[in-house]
Structure formats: structure tokens, C-alpha cells
Write a protein that holds these residues in place. Structure first.
Motif, short mmCIF file in Angstrom:
data_model
loop_
_atom_site.label_atom_id
_atom_site.label_comp_id
_atom_site.label_asym_id
_atom_site.label_seq_id
_atom_site.Cartn_x
_atom_site.Cartn_y
_atom_site.Cartn_z
N HIS A 97 3.75 6.57 21.50
CA HIS A 97 2.54 7.08 20.87
C HIS A 97 1.81 5.94 20.17
O HIS A 97 2.35 4.85 19.98
N LEU A 98 0.58 6.21 19.74
CA LEU A 98 -0.28 5.20 19.14
C LEU A 98 -0.31 5.34 17.62
O LEU A 98 -0.26 6.46 17.09
N LEU A 99 -0.41 4.20 16.94
CA LEU A 99 -0.57 4.18 15.48
C LEU A 99 -1.79 3.34 15.13
O LEU A 99 -2.06 2.30 15.76
N LEU A 100 -2.53 3.79 14.10
CA LEU A 100 -3.66 3.06 13.54
C LEU A 100 -3.42 2.96 12.04
O LEU A 100 -3.23 3.98 11.37
N ASN A 101 -3.45 1.75 11.48
CA ASN A 101 -3.23 1.63 10.04
C ASN A 101 -3.81 0.32 9.52
O ASN A 101 -4.07 -0.62 10.28
N VAL A 102 -4.01 0.28 8.20
CA VAL A 102 -4.36 -0.95 7.50
C VAL A 102 -3.33 -1.16 6.40
O VAL A 102 -3.31 -0.41 5.41
N ALA A 103 -2.46 -2.12 6.60
CA ALA A 103 -1.49 -2.49 5.57
C ALA A 103 -2.12 -3.51 4.62
O ALA A 103 -3.11 -4.17 4.96
N GLN B 244 0.82 -1.21 0.00
CA GLN B 244 0.00 0.00 0.00
C GLN B 244 0.86 1.26 0.00
O GLN B 244 2.01 1.25 0.44
N TYR B 245 0.26 2.34 -0.48
CA TYR B 245 0.82 3.69 -0.33
C TYR B 245 -0.03 4.40 0.71
O TYR B 245 -1.26 4.53 0.55
N TYR B 246 0.60 4.88 1.78
CA TYR B 246 -0.11 5.63 2.80
C TYR B 246 -0.22 7.09 2.37
O TYR B 246 0.79 7.75 2.14
N THR B 247 -1.45 7.58 2.28
CA THR B 247 -1.70 8.91 1.74
C THR B 247 -1.78 9.95 2.86
O THR B 247 -1.85 9.61 4.05
N THR C 73 -3.97 1.89 -1.84
CA THR C 73 -3.79 3.06 -0.97
C THR C 73 -4.38 2.74 0.39
O THR C 73 -5.25 1.88 0.53
N SER C 74 -3.90 3.45 1.40
CA SER C 74 -4.42 3.30 2.75
C SER C 74 -3.97 4.51 3.57
O SER C 74 -3.48 5.50 3.00
N ALA C 75 -4.13 4.44 4.88
CA ALA C 75 -3.68 5.52 5.75
C ALA C 75 -3.03 4.95 7.00
O ALA C 75 -3.34 3.83 7.43
N ARG C 76 -2.10 5.74 7.53
CA ARG C 76 -1.39 5.39 8.77
C ARG C 76 -1.41 6.64 9.65
O ARG C 76 -0.72 7.62 9.38
N ARG D 202 -7.74 0.70 -0.18
CA ARG D 202 -8.44 0.64 -1.47
C ARG D 202 -7.50 0.09 -2.54
O ARG D 202 -6.29 0.36 -2.52
N ARG D 203 -8.07 -0.64 -3.47
CA ARG D 203 -7.29 -1.14 -4.60
C ARG D 203 -7.30 -0.07 -5.69
O ARG D 203 -8.27 0.11 -6.42
N GLU D 204 -6.21 0.68 -5.76
CA GLU D 204 -6.07 1.76 -6.74
C GLU D 204 -4.60 2.12 -6.84
O GLU D 204 -3.92 2.27 -5.84
N ALA D 205 -4.14 2.25 -8.06
CA ALA D 205 -2.72 2.55 -8.29
C ALA D 205 -2.53 4.06 -8.35
O ALA D 205 -2.23 4.64 -9.39
N LEU D 206 -2.69 4.70 -7.21
CA LEU D 206 -2.55 6.16 -7.14
C LEU D 206 -1.11 6.59 -7.36
O LEU D 206 -0.85 7.63 -7.95
#
Length: 269
Positions: free
Chosen positions: A230-236, A59-62, A92-95, A81-85
Motif C-alpha cells: 500500500h501507499l503512504l504519504l507523510n511529512v516527517a 512530529q506527532y501524527y494526528t 504535528t503532521s499527518a501520515r 506545523r510547529r506546535e506542541a499539541l
């Protein structure tokens, strides 16, 4: 300190000190997600990039992209999401990382109520890293990691709590870890929590303890958990563990849904 005579020796020895008792009642930091739009920028920052993150993730974290991180309906949604951004990344995902006053803490109770994404290839995590790297080679794993919850989609509804450090970490295959089965982890909300003291780190789901590790007293190599984290939330997506059995491309998009995040202070009783 109390003392007692050792039977049969006539030698007086110190009695062992009682184990400390702690409570975790004072709320020090939280996000209840009772708003709509982007995650509160006074509480969260984004880590951005798509270089595999040391685990060959795909994934790419945006950054500040609502398709990947937004608050709606009283929940934080972290969406893969499945997308080649970006070139070289098919997803793509977020962290998100806790920030600002109170967004990091030494010791305490750290609690997150969440519903997990499903689908082979997903790898959501609720976890903690140190604010500063001061030990050893000043990098991972020397300075420690606390995994409050990890889940890999190919092993559905099995959740993991783990600690990593210089002496015990996954590349040595001796990490301290615990697992528990939640038959509805991907369809219902559960409360994932860690209680961290100078002596122990324990993890629970819905108040049920399923992991504990103890400070051996041998130094930072085995116990670097004595400074702010600190805390992290992500979906790899994919990666050496999450992608071990491939990725179901048709499963996306997938979301980590978070009802709340709460930090509580440790108090010695």
C-alpha cells in the motif's frame, strides 16, 4: 523453447527466454482530490502517534485533524506545523495510508503528482509498505519497503528513490538507491512514479528514469516484493536523516501538496 548448437562443442543448449514485456495502462485505483474537506475515508486512513517512528522523528501524527491533512483547491495538503499539541513532540503532521478496495496492489505502476515542502528539518515521503509481514522476523526491513520519493530539506531539490529489504537496507549502508536533481522540486509539481514487476523496480520523475533494481533470484531476503503493498504519504520533521543538520523552526508550517494518486495494473504483453 528454442534451442541452438553451442559453437565448437556440438552440444545443443536452450536459448535464453526472452525478457517479459509489460504495460501499465489500466487504472485500478486513484484519488484526484476533486472535493473539499477531509481526505476520502473510503480511500485513506491515518497512522497516529509520536514515538519517533524508529528514526527519532519529532512530529506527532494526528488523526482526522484538518490542520494537518485536508483537501482544498483540488489538492491534498499534508502539513507539518510547529506546535506542541502532544507532550514530547514539538511538531504535528499527518501520515496517510491508502486503504479500501484497490488501495493495495502487487506489481504495477504507482504515480503521484506532487509539490514538496521546503525548509531544513522537513522529510516528506511518498512510499510503500506490505499489507502483511510474512517473511523473516515478520517486521521491517525483512518484508520490504519501496520509496517512490524522499526529500530532506537541508539537501534541497535532490530527490531519492530507494528499496530496503533484509539483505539491502540503510542500517547496513547498502540500500539500493538513486537520486536526481530537480531545481524546482519545492516550487513546482512533478510526477513521481515507480513501475514494479516480478523482475525489476524502477523509478522516474516526469517520465525520466533514474533508479532501477533487479530481482537477483536469491529469495525473499533480497526480493520480498511479491505480495500486496500500500501507499503512504507523510511529512516527517527531524529524524536521523531529515534532522541531520538541525531544524529551521522558522520555516514552518510546510506542506506536501498532492495533485493526484494513481495506481495502474501490470499487464504482460
Amino acid at each position: 523453447m528454442l534451442s541452438a548448437a553451442t559453437p565448437g562443442t556440438g552440444i545443443t543448449a536452450e536459448a535464453p527466454a526472452p525478457k517479459p514485456r509489460y504495460s501499465f495502462r489500466k487504472l485500478t485505483w486513484s484519488d484526484e482530490f476533486n472535493y473539499t474537506g477531509r481526505p476520502d475515508s473510503t480511500k485513506w486512513r491515518y497512522e497516529v502517534g509520536g514515538d519517533g517512528w524508529g528514526n527519532k522523528e519529532q512530529q506527532y501524527y494526528t488523526n482526522h485533524r484538518p490542520e494537518n491533512a485536508r483537501v482544498e483547491g483540488g489538492y491534498l495538503l499534508v502539513e507539518a506545523r510547529r506546535e506542541a499539541l502532544m507532550p514530547g513532540n514539538a511538531y504535528t503532521s499527518a501520515r496517510l495510508v491508502s486503504r479500501g478496495p484497490g488501495g493495495s496492489q502487487t506489481y504495477g505502476r504507482f504515480e503521484v503528482r506532487a509539490r514538496l515542502p521546503a525548509g531544513r528539518g522537513t522529510w516528506p515521503a511518498i512510499w510503500m509498505l506490505p499489507d502483511e509481514n510474512t517473511y523473516g522476523n515478520k517486521s521491517w526491513p525483512d518484508n520490504g519497503e519501496i520509496d517512490i520519493m524522499e526529500h530532506v530539506g537541508y539537501d534541497a531539490n535532490v530527490v531519492h528513490a530507494t528499496t530496503h529489504c533484509k539483505t539491502y537496507f540503510f542500517r547496513l549502508n547498502n540500500q539500493k538507491t538513486g537520486t536526481t536533481l530537480l531545481p524546482d522540486a519545492t516550487t513546482a509539481f512533478h510526477t513521481y512514479a515507480v513501475e514494479w514487476t516480478p523482475e525489476t523496480i524502477t523509478a522516474e520523475v516526469d517520465g525520466q528514469l533514474y533508479f532501477a533494481t533487479r530481482n537477483e533470484g536469491t529469495g525473499w531476503e533480497a526480493w520480498p516484493w511479491n505480495k500486496p503493498f500500500h501507499l503512504l504519504l507523510n511529512v516527517a520533521v527531524g529524524g536521523e536523516w531529515g534532522g541531520l543538520k538541525g531544524i529551521d523552526e522558522a520555516a514552518f508550517p510546510q506542506r506536501l501538496e498532492v495533485d493526484y494518486v494513481r495506481f495502474y495494473a501490470l499487464k504482460k504483453e
